[in-house]
Design an enzyme around this catalytic site. Structure first.
Site, mmCIF file in Angstrom:
data_model
loop_
_atom_site.group_PDB
_atom_site.id
_atom_site.type_symbol
_atom_site.label_atom_id
_atom_site.label_comp_id
_atom_site.label_asym_id
_atom_site.label_seq_id
_atom_site.Cartn_x
_atom_site.Cartn_y
_atom_site.Cartn_z
ATOM 1 N N ASP A 1 0.384 -1.670 3.823
ATOM 2 C CA ASP A 1 -0.648 -2.516 3.224
ATOM 3 C C ASP A 1 -1.811 -2.784 4.171
ATOM 4 O OD1 ASP A 1 0.801 -2.520 0.954
ATOM 5 O OD2 ASP A 1 0.955 -4.696 0.752
ATOM 6 N N ASN B 1 -0.600 0.216 -3.077
ATOM 7 C CA ASN B 1 -0.062 -0.849 -3.924
ATOM 8 C C ASN B 1 -0.308 -2.194 -3.246
ATOM 9 O OD1 ASN B 1 1.196 -2.070 -6.058
ATOM 10 N ND2 ASN B 1 3.274 -1.481 -5.488
ATOM 11 N N ASP C 1 7.800 -15.111 -2.586
ATOM 12 C CA ASP C 1 8.365 -13.933 -1.919
ATOM 13 C C ASP C 1 9.703 -14.256 -1.271
ATOM 14 O OD1 ASP C 1 6.306 -12.400 -2.746
ATOM 15 O OD2 ASP C 1 5.245 -12.338 -0.835
ATOM 16 N N GLU D 1 5.158 -6.008 -6.709
ATOM 17 C CA GLU D 1 5.325 -4.575 -6.479
ATOM 18 C C GLU D 1 6.120 -3.906 -7.598
ATOM 19 O OE1 GLU D 1 5.027 -6.803 -4.295
ATOM 20 O OE2 GLU D 1 4.238 -6.028 -2.396
ATOM 21 N N HIS E 1 9.383 -3.115 -1.103
ATOM 22 C CA HIS E 1 9.894 -3.406 0.241
ATOM 23 C C HIS E 1 10.858 -4.586 0.253
ATOM 24 C CE1 HIS E 1 6.500 -6.509 0.875
ATOM 25 N NE2 HIS E 1 6.432 -6.091 -0.350
ATOM 26 N N ARG E 2 10.560 -5.602 -0.541
ATOM 27 C CA ARG E 2 11.420 -6.798 -0.494
ATOM 28 C C ARG E 2 12.782 -6.548 -1.144
ATOM 29 N NH1 ARG E 2 8.564 -9.892 2.225
ATOM 30 N NH2 ARG E 2 6.328 -10.020 1.906
ATOM 31 N N LYS F 1 5.940 -0.968 3.531
ATOM 32 C CA LYS F 1 4.837 -1.770 2.988
ATOM 33 C C LYS F 1 4.521 -2.940 3.914
ATOM 34 C CE LYS F 1 3.051 -2.995 -1.465
ATOM 35 N NZ LYS F 1 2.339 -4.236 -1.322
#
Ligand code: DC
Length: 671
Positions: free
Chosen positions: A52, A95, A328, A356, A402-403, A430
């Site tokens: 990112d 993204n 998040d 995402e 990614h998370r 990311k």
């Protein structure tokens, strides 16, 4: 970074030690853009390097900003987005919402001819509210694809006297952030009046707007905040560089490590985990994850500039929480809920659906694979954890998010000691390309590190197979034959004769060797002995000295210490019998001597050496006999080894066979 199809994470016992995590994504991308808007230069320290931020750096460079990147320090030359900027550019923003939204707003206010696009998922992430606000302000933005979503085109704004924009606060706080970063560019004229951003409806993810407001203040713009309903940018506002700026480590990233330390089950007193560079006074909203984790029983102490986490008493307390302020990090709470003493409810997380991926749907699906019961609401999740012994070994999909991948890794702390397979682990790039490496550096496995042994006679293809397996699994690789070969080469270099009378001296030498294997290279004391150890002479010497028990014992520790997370693939003669008797999977290759002679001939030809097949066959038979008949670690399959006759199999076929066995050993359902 693990650029492999999936990563098998073995059950983990605990994390401990000290770590400094990479910089905050939200701060990094905002700071880069604000710095580019200043006439003066800015040096940013602790910048995150990830997909990112790469996207933002590339976009700024494309727009003509001067940037000097030196590790996590970046110097942004002044005036990059001023009059000398590129007036035309096609920007690809992956993204990265933190790049797309603010750049749309800034470029729409500055004017020029720009298109902005991203990956397919970016084309599904709404941006209409932001664009509508910009259109009202006189900007010219048009849709190039589906209305309401990227890609879009920006032209030069019609100058108007508009001083007020309205935006909904309920879809993404990034729209508000984007306007707050861009509108000061229209407020320079002290005589033209203040600019007011009016937020209609509830503003979600407020802490992210706080990050924006805090950073704007550092860059000379003091926005008046009236209860997050009216945000006023005073007339005459101008970006001014703070000169230097330090980025805090990412608080959302920290949540995975706080959770890992909390879920640790140390056998005895644990030193706990210290996370440097971050404390409870961090400006990032996700630092409030700390409070939620404490509510569940986490033992987190905040010191000036660090957090210290001790393992919690398990199970954790179930939680019922409005997570709107930590969208998040709330995903991490969903994972912690699996370790709680009952049903947890995470509320007010509708924004998960436009991240995402649709994180609400994705999380529900993946948690169920682990054995949890999950109710997926429109904007909430209810999670009932699996009983301690009903956790399942699962292949977790990561949804290009990614998370999801970083959360998935936390399942490895399950009490049933099941392994967990994380698909597409590279998606962590990311925000944290080295997430898994960092986790493995701090973690201890719940059982032995997984080891796959590929034993067999000379020229059976063990090395090729083992290194191919290591590569696809992201495991470490140990070529034990290379150690014996290296012992011979090192002995000769020190004028030690390869004779049994000197076994003790060679054994002593073996203990002091600290080779580094880097691909084909074998570095010893800074010298590459890769070619030397692959000579015929080195092979003969190795065959001789590997029969001496003193030498074998001397090399045991070196071999065993290669077993590091996430796992090891090793090849040799006695990997499964002596070195790793408890290895998770043992394979013994039984290729025929005729086939092995043919392969050896091919290898030698490739090196320009012509050898007769009969001679090679005789050599191999002699070597087999010596390896088989020697007293120390004779060549034989371990009792629990799986035999693989690879005479007629290609490398790819052998690899597929062993991966299949590996999957069965892990009790993983085929993906
Ligand atoms: O696999 P290779 O040809 O590189 O091995 C070189 C020699 O080392 C071979 O003659 C057998 C010996 N060796 C051994 O005794 N035990 C091992 N684990 C690996 C190799």
């Amino acid at each position: 970074m693990y650029a492999i199809p999936y990563l098998d994470v073995p059950a983990l016992q605990q994390v401990s030690g000290r770590v400094r995590l990479p910089g905050s994504k939200s701060i990094s991308n905002r700071a880069l853009l604000m710095a580019a808007l200043c006439p003066q230069p800015t040096t940013i320290h602790g910048l995150l390097h990830s997909d990112d931020t790469q996207v933002m750096l590339a976009a700024l460079a494309q727009l003509g900003c001067g940037l000097d990147v030196d590790g996590d320090r970046v110097r942004i030359h002044g005036g990059g987005l001023g009059a000398r900027r590129a007036m035309q550019a096609d920007l690809f923003l992956g993204n990265a919402g933190t790049a797309m939204r603010p750049l749309v707003a800034v470029l729409a206010i500055l004017g020029g001819q720009y298109t902005l696009d991203g990956v397919p998922r970016m084309r599904e992430r709404p941006i209409a509210d932001l664009v509508d606000a910009l259109l009202d302000f006189g900007c010219q933005v048009s849709w190039l694809g589906e209305p309401g979503f990227p890609p879009l085109r920006i032209a030069t704004p019609r100058r108007g006297s508009q001083r007020r924009v309205a935006v909904r606060g309920s879809v993404s706080s990034q729209f508000v952030t984007a306007l707050l970063i861009a509108l000061p560019l229209a407020a320079r004229d002290a005589a033209a009046g203040d600019i007011v951003v009016e937020i209609s409806g509830e503003l979600i993810s407020r802490p992210y707007v706080d990050i924006t407001l805090g950073l704007l203040a550092r860059f000379g713009i003091s926005v008046q905040n009236d209860q997050y309903r009216r945000l006023t940018i005073p007339a005459g506002s101008r970006y001014a560089s703070p000169g230097e700026l330090q980025v805090e480590p990412d608080a959302s990233t920290a949540s995975y490590f706080i959770a890992a330390a909390t879920l640790s089950r140390p056998g005895k007193a644990s030193p706990g985990l210290t996370i440097d560079g971050l404390d409870e006074n961090a400006v990032q909203g996700d630092i409030r994850f700390v409070d939620a984790a404490r509510q569940m029983g986490a033992d987190i102490r905040s010191h000036a500039g660090s957090l210290h986490v001790q393992p919690a008493r398990l199970p954790l307390q179930a939680l019922d929480l409005d997570c709107n302020h930590i969208p998040d990090a709330a995903m991490t709470l969903a994972m912690m809920a699996l370790f709680a003493n009952g049903r947890s409810t995470l509320r007010n997380i509708a924004s998960w659906r436009v991240k995402e991926t649709d994180r609400l749907a994705a999380m529900a699906i993946e948690l169920r694979k682990l054995g949890a019961a999950v109710e997926e609401g429109s904007d909430f999740l209810v999670i009932t954890p699996p009983a301690a012994d009903s956790w399942r070994a699962a292949c977790l999909g990561t949804w290009d998010d990614h998370r999801m991948a970083m959360c998935g890794a936390l399942a490895a702390f399950n009490p049933a000691r099941r392994p967990v397979r994380i698909e597409d682990p590279a998606c962590v790039a990311k925000t944290f390309p080295d997430f898994f490496e960092t986790l493995f550096m701090l973690a201890e496995p719940a059982q032995d590190v997984p080891v796959i042994c590929i034993d067999g006679p000379s020229a059976s293809g063990k090395g090729t197979l083992a290194s191919a397996l290591a590569q696809v699994l992201g495991f470490h690789y140990l070529d034990s034959g290379a150690l014996y070969r290296l012992a011979g080469v090192a002995a000769r270099r020190r004028q030690i004769p390869i004779s049994v009378d000197h076994a003790a001296a060679i054994a002593q030498l073996c203990q002091s060797l600290q080779p580094r294997f880097v691909g084909e290279r074998v570095l010893l004391d800074g010298e590459d002995l890769g070619a030397a150890i692959r000579s015929e002479q080195a092979g003969m010497d190795a065959s001789t000295l590997s029969a001496w028990p003193l030498v074998r014992t001397a090399l045991l520790q070196t071999q065993r210490s290669a077993a590091q997370l996430p796992g090891l693939v090793t090849d040799g003669r006695d990997m499964g019998t002596v070195v790793f008797p408890r290895a998770r999977l043992k394979v013994f290759l039984t290729a025929s001597v005729a086939e092995r002679a043919r392969r050896r001939q091919g290898q030698l030809r490739a090196r320009g050496i012509d050898a007769k097949i009969d001679q090679l066959r005789a050599d191999l038979e002699a070597r087999d006999a010596r390896d088989r008949l020697r007293a120390a670690s004779p060549l034989k399959p371990a009792g629990d080894a799986l035999l693989l006759d690879n005479s007629d199999l290609s490398i790819a076929e052998s690899k597929a066979r062993v991966l299949d066995w590996w999957q069965q050993k892990q009790c993983l359902e085929p993906a």
